[in-house]
Enzyme design. Structure first.
Site, PDB file in Angstrom:
ATOM      1  N   HIS A   1       0.852  -1.371  -0.238  1.00 27.20           N
ATOM      2  CA  HIS A   1       0.153   0.070   0.390  1.00 27.20           C
ATOM      3  C   HIS A   1       1.128   1.079  -0.400  1.00 27.20           C
ATOM      4  O   HIS A   1       0.070   1.996  -0.501  1.00 27.20           O
ATOM      5  CB  HIS A   1      -0.847  -0.403   1.008  1.00 27.20           C
ATOM      6  CG  HIS A   1      -1.814  -1.385   0.614  1.00 27.20           C
ATOM      7  ND1 HIS A   1      -2.735  -1.790   1.901  1.00 27.20           N
ATOM      8  CD2 HIS A   1      -2.339  -1.330   0.040  1.00 27.20           C
ATOM      9  CE1 HIS A   1      -3.289  -2.190   1.682  1.00 27.20           C
ATOM     10  NE2 HIS A   1      -3.656  -2.014   0.250  1.00 27.20           N
TER      11      HIS A   1
ATOM     12  N   GLU B   1      -8.128 -13.292 -22.853  1.00 21.68           N
ATOM     13  CA  GLU B   1      -7.319 -13.728 -21.865  1.00 21.68           C
ATOM     14  C   GLU B   1      -6.457 -15.063 -21.307  1.00 21.68           C
ATOM     15  O   GLU B   1      -6.325 -15.429 -20.617  1.00 21.68           O
ATOM     16  CB  GLU B   1      -6.543 -12.757 -20.343  1.00 21.68           C
ATOM     17  CG  GLU B   1      -8.712 -12.819 -20.035  1.00 21.68           C
ATOM     18  CD  GLU B   1      -8.545 -11.644 -18.352  1.00 21.68           C
ATOM     19  OE1 GLU B   1      -7.448 -11.284 -18.189  1.00 21.68           O
ATOM     20  OE2 GLU B   1      -9.797 -11.481 -18.214  1.00 21.68           O
TER      21      GLU B   1
ATOM     22  N   ASP C   1      -2.761 -11.488 -17.792  1.00 15.96           N
ATOM     23  CA  ASP C   1      -3.221 -13.040 -17.503  1.00 15.96           C
ATOM     24  C   ASP C   1      -3.115 -14.193 -18.585  1.00 15.96           C
ATOM     25  O   ASP C   1      -2.720 -15.609 -18.790  1.00 15.96           O
ATOM     26  CB  ASP C   1      -5.034 -13.135 -16.933  1.00 15.96           C
ATOM     27  CG  ASP C   1      -5.464 -13.055 -15.983  1.00 15.96           C
ATOM     28  OD1 ASP C   1      -4.018 -12.895 -15.180  1.00 15.96           O
ATOM     29  OD2 ASP C   1      -6.142 -11.802 -15.432  1.00 15.96           O
TER      30      ASP C   1
ATOM     31  N   CYS D   1      -5.864  -4.618 -23.654  1.00 16.04           N
ATOM     32  CA  CYS D   1      -5.246  -3.986 -22.331  1.00 16.04           C
ATOM     33  C   CYS D   1      -4.224  -4.184 -21.767  1.00 16.04           C
ATOM     34  O   CYS D   1      -3.954  -3.961 -21.037  1.00 16.04           O
ATOM     35  CB  CYS D   1      -6.326  -3.116 -22.521  1.00 16.04           C
ATOM     36  SG  CYS D   1      -7.722  -4.658 -21.376  1.00 16.04           S
TER      37      CYS D   1
END
Ligand code: PEP
Ligand code: MG
Length: 596
Positions: free
Chosen positions: A193, A439, A463, A510
């Site tokens: 994070h 994907e 993926d 993408c």
């Protein structure tokens, strides 16, 4: 006199170059007073705990208000910490330790933390390691509040470079808001994070700079390169000059590239390419616009409710979010992907599935089709929003489609929503197209069949590479096997693009393979004309396209299809194209051979 030119190398995770003075943050101290109590004192200790929880919650709330809506990522992380504070398991555990062992609350919290560390550390997974750090930060805040100590007592000067063992997300937000110029930590993961927040604020960051705290002191002059991970303590005048020169060069070059990015990318032999932006949060749209995006090629909706899956049921949330997106974006098409939860992206609250193999489990479109209510809430929300702005060209696509049946099942849900809304009196526009992500290897290999069912394909190389090479995309240990240029992957991509072109439907990419120079060019050589990348890559990609001829690239890409290894292919392209690949000025990933 301090020693000059001390080099420390870490991992560059947020790009950029910085020159400043070290602001050293010492390891945090928390209270570990251990005291046995009498039975009569149990309620007092529980009350001390409750007061500290409430206070911690309020502190996070105040910080959330302070950073406002501008930074959604940091806001979500603060919310996740608030949820941890209110977590029933934590409460139950601490109270049980106090009551059963007759010990004070500080001791109880430390014991609970030890217990959870043992459990979390058994699972060797980066995601769990990150959540464990979050838990540490949350308990640290509670302990500081119990002992009446301030949780953040730093006041770095304006050109400070923060050097710390590690930083909590909250500390990172506070430092970033204090306009520090760079961050260097000894520990931390690339997907933590802390890094996500530093990226949001665009503060150059280096992690894993081991041993730096032993070598540096407050006020030392320091150079930080967030691209390469290089840190130089007490640099000599030549290094300072060199860094200044690079800073100026990067700034000027970036500005030039950005200025040029608003004109079309046309190859030397006149082929026009379209470059869209990948957007995870509506806040990124402004950057997409300034960086020359011609549309949004991927909007990842799952980030909307990553912290609480129950939110996904809320049709209004989807309605408002889509409306917000369309209002902010005034340009080409917007491609919204229905939620893609699970695998490496699962919510922190109310829906974590305990599956032995989440990447192959109930994720993405599978989760959507099992939870129709949730899936429909999203589609209905999107369609309703679009009915109030029908002039926007909207594209909706489904993630992780593995078969013809699954694609049609998803389409049926879509048509069902349309029918319901029409009956409810909503006027739906025709200006929407339906597509699928490609994907999975299975989807690639039946892409000629799937092409009959949709208006467009969007290739999800992240993926696709993971599943075809059996390489977990988030696992550092095997990242050397994650090869976008693997000939097996290239052949699948070629087949998919051919399928779309033969069927006369649109096809774009993408996945992050389009952010690597050779990857993008090979796809172009296979006939791909539309690319979608994070905004910072758009100017670079357009510039590269302008330097090549489509006919030459087609020829090179066809030759690559017959090569044996990714290594041969990348060498071949580097030899043929040299500096036209723009690798030395490419943002972030640099090497680009194993980008994901
Ligand atoms: C992909 O898999 O390439 C993709 C774009 O989707 P995500 O990275 O969100 O899984
Ligand atoms: Mg994907």
């Amino acid at each position: 006199m301090s020693e000059i030119n001390i080099f420390v190398s870490g991992k560059g995770v947020v790009p950029g170059i910085s020159i400043g003075r070290a602001y050293v943050v010492q390891p945090r101290l928390v209270s570990n007073i251990q005291r046995n109590i009498s039975e009569g004192e149990i309620p007092i200790e529980i009350q001390r705990f409750n007061i500290a929880i409430d206070k911690s919650y309020e502190q996070l709330e105040a910080l959330k208000q302070k950073i406002g809506d501008e930074y959604r990522d940091p806001g979500h992380i603060l919310e996740a910490h608030q949820m941890m504070l209110k977590d029933e398991e934590l409460r139950k555990d601490v109270i049980q330790f106090i009551s059963d062992r007759l010990i004070n609350v500080e001791w109880a919290i430390n014991l609970v933390m030890e217990k959870w560390e043992k459990i979390f550390l058994r699972v060797e997974n980066e995601y769990f390691n990150e959540r464990l750090s979050d838990l540490r930060f949350v308990t640290y805040r509670i302990l500081r509040n119990i002992s009446g100590l301030e949780c953040f007592s730093h006041d770095p000067p304006p050109d400070a470079i923060v050097i710390a063992p590690e930083l909590s997300p909250v500390e990172t937000i506070q430092f970033c808001k204090n306009a520090v110029t760079a961050i260097v930590t000894e520990k931390g993961g690339a997907t933590s994070h802390t890094v996500i927040i530093a990226k949001s604020f665009e503060i150059p960051t280096v992690i894993a700079a081991r041993g730096i705290l032993d070598l540096i002191k407050n006020g030392d002059l320091i150079l930080v390169n967030g691209n390469t991970g290089e840190v130089i303590i007490n640099p000599d005048v030549n290094h300072v000059r060199e860094y200044r020169r690079r800073m100026i060069k990067i700034l000027a070059m970036e500005q030039n590239l950005i200025n040029e990015s608003h004109t079309a990318a046309v190859t030397m032999d006149g082929v026009e390419l379209t470059v869209y932006a990948n957007v995870d949060f509506a806040e990124e749209i402004e950057k997409a616009i300034t960086h020359g995006a011609e549309g949004i090629g991927l909007y990842r909706t799952e980030f909307l409710f990553l912290s609480n899956i129950n939110e996904a049921m809320n049709e209004e949330l989807h309605f408002r979010d889509t409306l917000n997106l369309m209002e902010k974006w005034k340009g080409g098409p917007i491609t919204i992907r229905t939620f893609d939860l699970g695998g490496d992206k699962f919510p922190t609250e109310g829906g974590v599935l305990n599956e032995p193999n989440p990447a192959l489990g109930l994720r993405s479109i599978r989760l959507a089709l099992k939870n129709r209510k949730l899936f429909k809430a999203q589609i209905r929300g999107i369609l309703r929003a679009h009915s109030s702005m029908p002039e926007v060209k909207l594209k909706i696509m489904f993630p992780l489609i593995s078969s013809w049946d699954e694609l049609n099942e998803a389409k049926d849900v879509y048509y069902e929503c349309m029918e319901e809304l029409t009956q409810e009196g909503h006027e739906l526009s025709e200006n929407i197209s339906i597509g699928t992500m490609i994907e999975l290897p299975s989807a690639c290999m039946i892409s000629d069949i799937l092409a009959r069912e949709v208006d467009f394909f969007s290739i999800g190389s992240n993926d696709l590479i993971q599943y075809s090479l059996a390489v977990d995309r988030a696992n550092e240990n095997i990242s050397y096997l994650y090869r976008p240029l693997h000939p097996g992957v290239l052949r699948m991509l070629k087949f998919t693009i051919d399928s779309a072109l033969n069927a006369g439907i649109e096809v774009s990419i993408c996945g992050d393979m389009a952010t690597m120079p050779i990857g993008a060019l090979i796809l172009m050589g296979f006939g791909l004309r539309t690319f979608s990348v994070p905004p910072s890559f758009i100017p670079h990609l357009k510039k590269m396209f302008r330097q090549v001829s489509a006919a030459e690239i087609k020829d090179l890409s066809e030759q690559a299809l017959n090569m044996a290894s990714h290594h041969d292919i990348s060498e071949f392209f580097r030899n043929k194209l040299g500096s036209r690949l723009q690798e030395e000025i490419w943002p972030e990933e640099g090497e680009q051979d194993s980008v994901k």
